[in-house]
Design a protein around this motif. Structure first.
Motif, PDB file in Angstrom:
ATOM      1  N   GLY A 164       0.799  -1.218   0.000  1.00 50.38           N
ATOM      2  CA  GLY A 164       0.000   0.000   0.000  1.00 50.38           C
ATOM      3  C   GLY A 164       0.834   1.271   0.000  1.00 50.38           C
ATOM      4  N   LEU A 165       0.266   2.332   0.569  1.00 52.17           N
ATOM      5  CA  LEU A 165       0.885   3.658   0.506  1.00 52.17           C
ATOM      6  C   LEU A 165       2.285   3.698   1.106  1.00 52.17           C
ATOM      7  N   VAL A 166       2.524   2.933   2.188  1.00 47.44           N
ATOM      8  CA  VAL A 166       3.836   3.001   2.842  1.00 47.44           C
ATOM      9  C   VAL A 166       4.957   2.472   1.950  1.00 47.44           C
ATOM     10  N   GLY A 167       4.585   1.685   0.938  1.00 38.97           N
ATOM     11  CA  GLY A 167       5.600   1.187   0.017  1.00 38.97           C
ATOM     12  C   GLY A 167       5.763   2.041  -1.225  1.00 38.97           C
ATOM     13  N   MET A 168       4.815   2.958  -1.453  1.00 38.83           N
ATOM     14  CA  MET A 168       4.832   3.765  -2.673  1.00 38.83           C
ATOM     15  C   MET A 168       5.324   5.192  -2.450  1.00 38.83           C
ATOM     16  N   TRP A 169       5.304   5.656  -1.198  1.00 38.24           N
ATOM     17  CA  TRP A 169       5.634   7.048  -0.914  1.00 38.24           C
ATOM     18  C   TRP A 169       6.723   7.130   0.152  1.00 38.24           C
ATOM     19  N   ASP A 170       7.460   8.243   0.146  1.00 36.04           N
ATOM     20  CA  ASP A 170       8.473   8.475   1.182  1.00 36.04           C
ATOM     21  C   ASP A 170       7.839   8.906   2.487  1.00 36.04           C
ATOM     22  N   CYS A 171       6.671   9.527   2.392  1.00 35.17           N
ATOM     23  CA  CYS A 171       6.022  10.059   3.594  1.00 35.17           C
ATOM     24  C   CYS A 171       4.508   9.957   3.435  1.00 35.17           C
ATOM     25  N   VAL A 172       3.855   9.386   4.444  1.00 35.64           N
ATOM     26  CA  VAL A 172       2.389   9.310   4.464  1.00 35.64           C
ATOM     27  C   VAL A 172       1.909  10.181   5.617  1.00 35.64           C
ATOM     28  N   ALA A 173       1.190  11.251   5.295  1.00 37.36           N
ATOM     29  CA  ALA A 173       0.730  12.199   6.317  1.00 37.36           C
ATOM     30  C   ALA A 173      -0.782  12.072   6.489  1.00 37.36           C
ATOM     31  N   PHE A 174      -1.224  12.055   7.741  1.00 34.65           N
ATOM     32  CA  PHE A 174      -2.654  11.989   8.059  1.00 34.65           C
ATOM     33  C   PHE A 174      -3.122  13.369   8.479  1.00 34.65           C
ATOM     34  N   ASP A 175      -4.061  13.918   7.728  1.00 30.23           N
ATOM     35  CA  ASP A 175      -4.627  15.226   8.068  1.00 30.23           C
ATOM     36  C   ASP A 175      -5.797  15.020   9.028  1.00 30.23           C
ATOM     37  N   GLU A 176      -5.961  15.954   9.971  1.00 29.04           N
ATOM     38  CA  GLU A 176      -7.066  15.892  10.934  1.00 29.04           C
ATOM     39  C   GLU A 176      -7.067  14.551  11.681  1.00 29.04           C
ATOM     40  N   VAL A 177      -6.118  14.403  12.609  1.00 25.69           N
ATOM     41  CA  VAL A 177      -5.943  13.130  13.320  1.00 25.69           C
ATOM     42  C   VAL A 177      -7.206  12.699  14.067  1.00 25.69           C
ATOM     43  N   ALA A 178      -8.041  13.655  14.439  1.00 24.27           N
ATOM     44  CA  ALA A 178      -9.260  13.308  15.186  1.00 24.27           C
ATOM     45  C   ALA A 178     -10.152  12.348  14.406  1.00 24.27           C
ATOM     46  N   GLY A 179     -10.010  12.352  13.077  1.00 25.93           N
ATOM     47  CA  GLY A 179     -10.878  11.515  12.252  1.00 25.93           C
ATOM     48  C   GLY A 179     -10.263  10.208  11.810  1.00 25.93           C
ATOM     49  N   ILE A 180      -9.061   9.873  12.298  1.00 28.34           N
ATOM     50  CA  ILE A 180      -8.404   8.636  11.863  1.00 28.34           C
ATOM     51  C   ILE A 180      -9.211   7.426  12.334  1.00 28.34           C
ATOM     52  N   THR A 181      -9.642   6.617  11.392  1.00 34.47           N
ATOM     53  CA  THR A 181     -10.334   5.368  11.719  1.00 34.47           C
ATOM     54  C   THR A 181      -9.910   4.290  10.739  1.00 34.47           C
ATOM     55  N   PHE A 182      -9.838   3.079  11.240  1.00 30.99           N
ATOM     56  CA  PHE A 182      -9.561   1.923  10.392  1.00 30.99           C
ATOM     57  C   PHE A 182     -10.821   1.080  10.287  1.00 30.99           C
ATOM     58  N   LYS A 183     -11.143   0.672   9.080  1.00 31.03           N
ATOM     59  CA  LYS A 183     -12.273  -0.234   8.912  1.00 31.03           C
ATOM     60  C   LYS A 183     -11.927  -1.613   9.467  1.00 31.03           C
ATOM     61  N   ASP A 184     -10.629  -1.927   9.533  1.00 29.31           N
ATOM     62  CA  ASP A 184     -10.180  -3.225  10.040  1.00 29.31           C
ATOM     63  C   ASP A 184      -9.882  -3.124  11.540  1.00 29.31           C
ATOM     64  N   LYS A 185     -10.255  -4.145  12.300  1.00 26.81           N
ATOM     65  CA  LYS A 185     -10.037  -4.134  13.746  1.00 26.81           C
ATOM     66  C   LYS A 185      -8.556  -4.123  14.103  1.00 26.81           C
ATOM     67  N   ASP A 186      -7.749  -4.765  13.263  1.00 27.66           N
ATOM     68  CA  ASP A 186      -6.316  -4.867  13.577  1.00 27.66           C
ATOM     69  C   ASP A 186      -5.499  -3.722  12.989  1.00 27.66           C
ATOM     70  N   GLY A 187      -6.170  -2.678  12.490  1.00 26.74           N
ATOM     71  CA  GLY A 187      -5.469  -1.584  11.812  1.00 26.74           C
ATOM     72  C   GLY A 187      -4.460  -0.874  12.693  1.00 26.74           C
ATOM     73  N   ILE A 188      -4.878  -0.480  13.900  1.00 22.18           N
ATOM     74  CA  ILE A 188      -3.974   0.260  14.791  1.00 22.18           C
ATOM     75  C   ILE A 188      -2.814  -0.626  15.225  1.00 22.18           C
ATOM     76  N   GLN A 189      -3.084  -1.930  15.448  1.00 17.16           N
ATOM     77  CA  GLN A 189      -2.013  -2.839  15.854  1.00 17.16           C
ATOM     78  C   GLN A 189      -0.959  -2.965  14.757  1.00 17.16           C
ATOM     79  N   ILE A 190      -1.400  -3.072  13.502  1.00 20.55           N
ATOM     80  CA  ILE A 190      -0.452  -3.162  12.385  1.00 20.55           C
ATOM     81  C   ILE A 190       0.317  -1.857  12.251  1.00 20.55           C
ATOM     82  N   MET A 191      -0.374  -0.725  12.460  1.00 18.00           N
ATOM     83  CA  MET A 191       0.300   0.570  12.399  1.00 18.00           C
ATOM     84  C   MET A 191       1.370   0.673  13.488  1.00 18.00           C
ATOM     85  N   LYS A 192       1.064   0.212  14.707  1.00 23.20           N
ATOM     86  CA  LYS A 192       2.045   0.232  15.798  1.00 23.20           C
ATOM     87  C   LYS A 192       3.259  -0.607  15.437  1.00 23.20           C
TER      88      LYS A 192
END
Length: 689
Positions: A277-305
């Motif tokens: 995905g994006l982490v393999g295609m770009w040098d930097c992935v920026a999330f705008d408006e952190v208050a709205g960060i949500t993963f449709k997948d339950k394990d999303g935050i764990q994989i991000m960590k």
């Protein structure tokens, strides 16, 4: 008069800097006012626009510049492909037989047919035959693609209708096809550190003269994710301070995820397509408006960590690695002082992240966005600076180099930094050094300056972790030690300085501060304010809402006073006076139920007209029979006392046995006052012998 003007020009730092840029980076710089004038009417990436301006407007002659601007506008008007006009352009190409377009071209090798094929982003066509010479000359075509001016031909073959009729006659990149990093490093030696910092900031569109030295360093910190692999940065602050600008407009190698909602497949790995995905295609992935960060997948935050800690992630049967940095930007809707008193600086994050210490500990850097002023029109520069595409490519090349150990020659880290802290600070040292001293020419003082700002940015993360996670993150006194003099320099964070909840000096009679665990499980500060009125022994409470446990604790205090008031003082009457106590949850963590002893002390203080000792916090509690109740998690509670300004702590004698679990320097920060009975607690709290 003319001599004065000449001298004035020689001494003018802006004129000197522009001349140096023209001398050492001719063809790689552009006047930023030209970018602004065209950008407002042309929806093309800044890096494409500035490349064209660098080609046609590289002169000080106003006539040449005017003619060049006209040429650039004409090229964009005639050849830039808008996605909604793709079919119209293809139709013109078919009718005319040839047409020149500006589009983003990506090349790939078709192994089955042993040929290179191009994909046009806006035009929406793919599998266009591409000459191997184009790929060998411009290898960036294979790595994410580049914007080009392309002369196309249309030749439909009646005999072979399956062949693609679109052919590439000529391809000219309008981004830097490659950069000479050695040339860049050599030219850096011709500029002072202040000049070079000004060049970098102007290249992002900012007029450096409008910012203080401190603000310049903070703006520079935003660029670290673009030069450092797997760097995790957070910046929260007011609106209109340009938090996301650099990641959206300045670099073609970063992507801004707006809105916050994403999926593991989009961000990390799509198992169905077997594509990163994006982490393999770009040098930097920026999330705008952190208050709205949500993963449709339950394990999303764990994989991000997992990714933020190691630069890799497990998906399916495979473990994948990537080098993209992660940036989190968002808004703080209240003052920092209020936020620090009532919560913590990661509060704008979604709840699943804001209280996950494992996630927050992976943040290498926290830029205090509230210190950067809101952008005004005069903040944007009109002077010469790097073409953003040139600077972006330099930063991408610099990602391959490591400068994290440059401080070891002069300094070592203090004892309070754990391994994760050291990794974070080394990454920042590396990033700042790559930006300011890419040629490796720096002094001890230069590195000390970088060490100080880097330690501060990491300490800001650690301070908030201490507020959320308690004693696990106790070590926040970051420092560095000089290898020659062994002098230890401590680094602080500016926002920790003031705003203590427990004030110095005597308070009014009946005003008491107590520290204990609230409904949310966090430990915080509570203030009791008491009023005494002539009456018949009524006891009223405000601020408790419908909290049954808290009300019962306060009832217990008044009932204990009715039964034992004479042993404290005959002046404390529960029949001829009415008492009103207002309870305040100063940290907004939910009311505590440990209110019996603080309420007893508050009533006695108000009834006797004697204020409590200055800067004192009451710890512990009592039962209806007067039995002493010990303090939970003494070390964490004392840390909260220290953070909020307490200098004296009223402690139950039973807590003495637990002092061995508390770091000695924390114990030494207070005057500890022990009590063994409720009466003794009242006397000592009011300074009565």
């Amino acid at each position: 008069m003319r001599e004065d003007n000449v001298l004035e020009e020689v001494d003018n730092p802006t004129v000197v800097l522009n001349k140096k840029l023209r001398q050492f980076f001719d063809g790689k710089i552009v006047r930023k006012d030209l970018t602004k004038s065209i950008k407002e009417g042309a929806n093309v990436p800044i890096y494409v626009l500035e490349f064209l301006l660098g080609q046609y407007c590289s002169s000080d002659d106003p006539e040449i510049i005017e003619e060049g601007v006209g040429t650039v506008k004409r090229i964009l008007a005639d050849n830039f492909v808008r996605p909604d006009e793709a079919q119209k352009v293809l139709s013109i190409l078919r009718e005319r037989g040839s047409y020149t377009v500006i589009d983003r071209i990506t090349a790939k090798l078709n192994i089955k047919q042993d040929r290179y094929e191009a994909e046009f982003s806006n035009l929406g066509v793919s599998n266009i035959l591409l000459s191997p010479s184009h790929v060998s000359d411009y290898d960036r075509l294979l790595v994410g693609g580049i914007w080009c001016i392309v002369q196309l031909e249309y030749m439909f073959d009646e005999e072979d209708k399956r062949s693609n009729p679109i052919l590439v006659r000529k391809l000219t990149p309008i981004q830097m096809p490659h950069v000479d990093l050695d040339e860049y490093k050599e030219a850096r030696a011709e500029f002072t550190t202040e000049e070079w910092m000004d060049v970098l900031l102007r290249s992002t569109g900012m007029e450096s003269d409008k910012f203080s030295d401190r603000e310049k360093w903070l703006l520079l910190a935003r660029m670290i994710p673009l030069v450092e692999n797997n760097f995790n940065l957070c910046e929260l602050g007011p609106r209109s301070t340009g938090k996301s600008h650099i990641y959206k407009e300045i670099s073609p190698n970063s992507i801004l995820v707006s809105g916050g909602q994403t999926t593991v497949a989009n961000l990390f790995y799509n198992m169905a397509r077997k594509t990163v995905g994006l982490v393999g295609m770009w040098d930097c992935v920026a999330f705008d408006e952190v208050a709205g960060i949500t993963f449709k997948d339950k394990d999303g935050i764990q994989i991000m960590k997992d990714y933020m800690a190691s630069g890799s992630f497990a998906r399916g049967k495979e473990e994948k690695a990537a080098s993209a940095s992660m940036v989190f930007v968002g808004n703080i809707n209240q003052s920092v002082d209020v936020l620090l008193k009532t919560s913590h600086l990661f509060d704008p994050f979604p709840e699943a992240m804001a209280y996950d210490t494992a996630f927050l500990d992976r943040m290498h850097c926290y830029v205090p966005g509230w210190e950067i002023p809101k952008y005004r029109p005069d903040f944007f520069t009109d002077e010469y600076a790097f073409i953003t595409d040139y600077l972006s490519e330099v930063m991408r090349e610099m990602r391959k180099e490591q400068f994290g150990d440059v401080s070891d020659k002069y300094f070592k880290f203090g004892s309070n930094l754990n391994q994760r802290d050291v990794i974070a600070v080394r990454k920042m040292i590396s990033g700042f050094t790559k930006l300011l001293y890419p040629n490796g020419q720096y002094s001890k003082e230069d590195i000390a300056e970088i060490m100080t700002i880097s330690l501060e940015m990491r300490r800001r993360v650690k301070e908030q972790l201490k507020k959320i996670g308690g004693m696990e993150f106790y070590d926040v006194n970051f420092s560095y030690v000089d290898n020659e003099t062994f002098e230890e320099n401590y680094v602080s964070v500016m926002e920790q300085g003031g705003g203590k909840l427990i004030p110095e000096g005597l308070t009014k009679p009946g005003h008491i501060y107590t520290i204990s665990r609230g409904k949310s499980g966090m430990t915080g500060v509570y203030r009791l304010e008491t009023q005494v009125l002539p009456g018949s022994g009524k006891f009223e409470r405000t601020g408790l809402g419908s909290d049954r446990e808290a009300k019962e604790a306060t009832n217990t205090a008044f009932n204990y006073l009715k039964a034992n008031g004479k042993s404290i003082s005959s002046s404390v009457s529960t029949t001829t006076k009415d008492y009103i106590i207002n309870y305040q949850d100063l940290n907004g963590i939910g009311m505590t139920s440990k209110l019996t002893l603080p309420s007893l002390i508050a009533i006695c203080s108000a009834a006797l007209g004697k204020p409590a000792l200055s800067s004192m916090a009451v710890l512990g509690d009592i039962s209806i029979s007067g039995t002493i109740i010990n303090v939970d998690e003494l070390a964490s509670t004392l840390q909260v006392c220290l953070d909020n300004g307490a200098k004296k702590v009223l402690l139950p004698i039973t807590a003495a046995a637990d002092l061995g679990t508390v770091p000695s320097d924390l114990v030494g920060a207070f005057s500890l006052i022990f009590y063994s009975t409720p009466q003794e607690a009242v006397f000592k709290a009011l300074g009565v012998e």
